[in-house]
Design an enzyme around this catalytic site. Sequence first.
Site, PDB file in Angstrom:
ATOM      1  CD  GLU A 245      -2.216   1.306   2.916  1.00  0.00           C
ATOM      2  OE1 GLU A 245      -3.166   2.083   3.129  1.00  0.00           O
ATOM      3  OE2 GLU A 245      -1.725   0.568   3.789  1.00  0.00           O
TER       4      GLU A 245
ATOM      5  CE  LYS B 150      -7.613   1.684   3.458  1.00  0.00           C
ATOM      6  NZ  LYS B 150      -6.529   2.374   4.188  1.00  0.00           N
TER       7      LYS B 150
ATOM      8  CB  CYS C 206      -5.001  -0.352   4.828  1.00  0.00           C
ATOM      9  SG  CYS C 206      -4.648   0.469   6.400  1.00  0.00           S
TER      10      CYS C 206
END
Length: 519
Positions: free
Chosen positions: A287, A350, A401
């Site tokens: 990420e 995301k 994440c």
Amino acid sequence: MVALSGVLMAIALPPWSLWPLAWVGLVPLWWVVRATPQVGLAAAYGLLWGLVYYGISLAWITHLHPLMWMGVPWGSSVAIALSSWLFIVLWGSVCIAVWGGAIAWAAHRWPSRRFWLVLAGTALWCALEALRNHSPLDWSPLSLTQSPNNLWILHLSRLSGPGAITAILVATNGLLALAFSPVPTLLGSPSPPSHPPTPPLPYPLLPRRPLALMAIALVLLGHTLGALLYAHEAVPADQALTLGLIQGNVPTREKLTPQGVNQALEGYTSGYRALVAQGVEAVVTPEGALPQLWNPNSPQIAAILRTVEQDGVPLWLGTFAPVPGAGRQQYTQSLLEIRPDGQAHGRYDKVQLVPLGEYVPFEAVLGRLISRLSPLDSYLVPGAADQRFETSVGQGVVGVCYESAYSRLFRPQVSSGGEFIVTASNNDPYPVGMMRQHHGFDVLRAVESDRWALRVTNTGLSGLVDHHGRTVWLGEPHTYLIHRAELERRQTLTPYIRWGDWLTPLLLGLGVLGWRDRR
């Protein structure tokens, strides 16, 4: 006693992973809330349990401090770290307070309905966890206490997701609490005035044999069923896949500087070329590996594109990508597949953004009071819930994440054709204990979906987990490394992937039927 219960359950979680404690750790909480006639007091006990359990398991959040490198004063940095920790701890604790108050109310309204109480308590706990998993903040579900070590029980998640593990843990603890009640009056409320009081039992710690046997049978049944699911191989491997990963190990406070950007560019470029030489089919980065707004004309991104064009192997790059057709400047936290033609073909945005870190909740109210911790000067927006990460090597299932904690984000990707899991995270500045919890979530996602999972992080722990939850490889934290991972592409659909969490609604329905029957 309540605090002890919270401690026992907390150390059942990674990084301690004393998972057998989870099968008895809730017993003291069951005892106390059943014995407390006041609903408010029982809710307070539940709140206390949550503060201990979530406070210990989420202590790593305080490692947000120091933030002085972002220009935040020392006092404000401490306040931000502590307030973030307290907020998510309170959110989880409020749910347990609701559970404790409800159990006390039901136990003293219908004292003879002991089995129904265990059923209702199990259903309510599962429902609260499912509700919390649809919120912006969720961590430390009871199912995580069994990961990554108790693989037999983890396979129950193939039937109905992580809620199946939570259900058997709460039910077993409830039955044990009934069987080994330390106070005779826990069997029910005091007798009506017109009847003589119930005499105390001569041995208050003597187990109620049928209840104890039921608890033991439930544990054995769960492990036996999980073992059968573990041993069952529905379909052989469809096709092997070789992916390379790069753990860049560039701390956030450094990679947001010009020197850090150059360090990241050099590390990921050299790692990419080394993995290409090892014959991988694609290279995966963490990420925000290149912490820049996506612009093919910028020198750093142009250099990455030239490298991919020269070596001819796709690169899955973590970066900030603009939202197509957005009315204002908006970006997503994205994983892009860069192919040799210089174009981004596959893309995952995301979905579960970090409150305060990537957006401000209720911005119209809080925007003037809270400075965003995001390194961007633009808006980050969440991705769509129905994304498909189509790549040159097949369709993947992606989590970015802390999305690893949200099983509901992985299930639709698997059901739509995802053949393997890739999770990309930063994990800086958090300690190794948090990284081990994150690894536990990846194990859960791999088992419940019957997919191999590759974890790629900036500072660790990167790793590879097979479809049975076995850790094939786990890298060292806080180290720059590359790894060539061989995994399988699978197309099976577990009952959970097909039908979702059907167990929680079933338990709630049975609980309501039992309540109506009593009324």
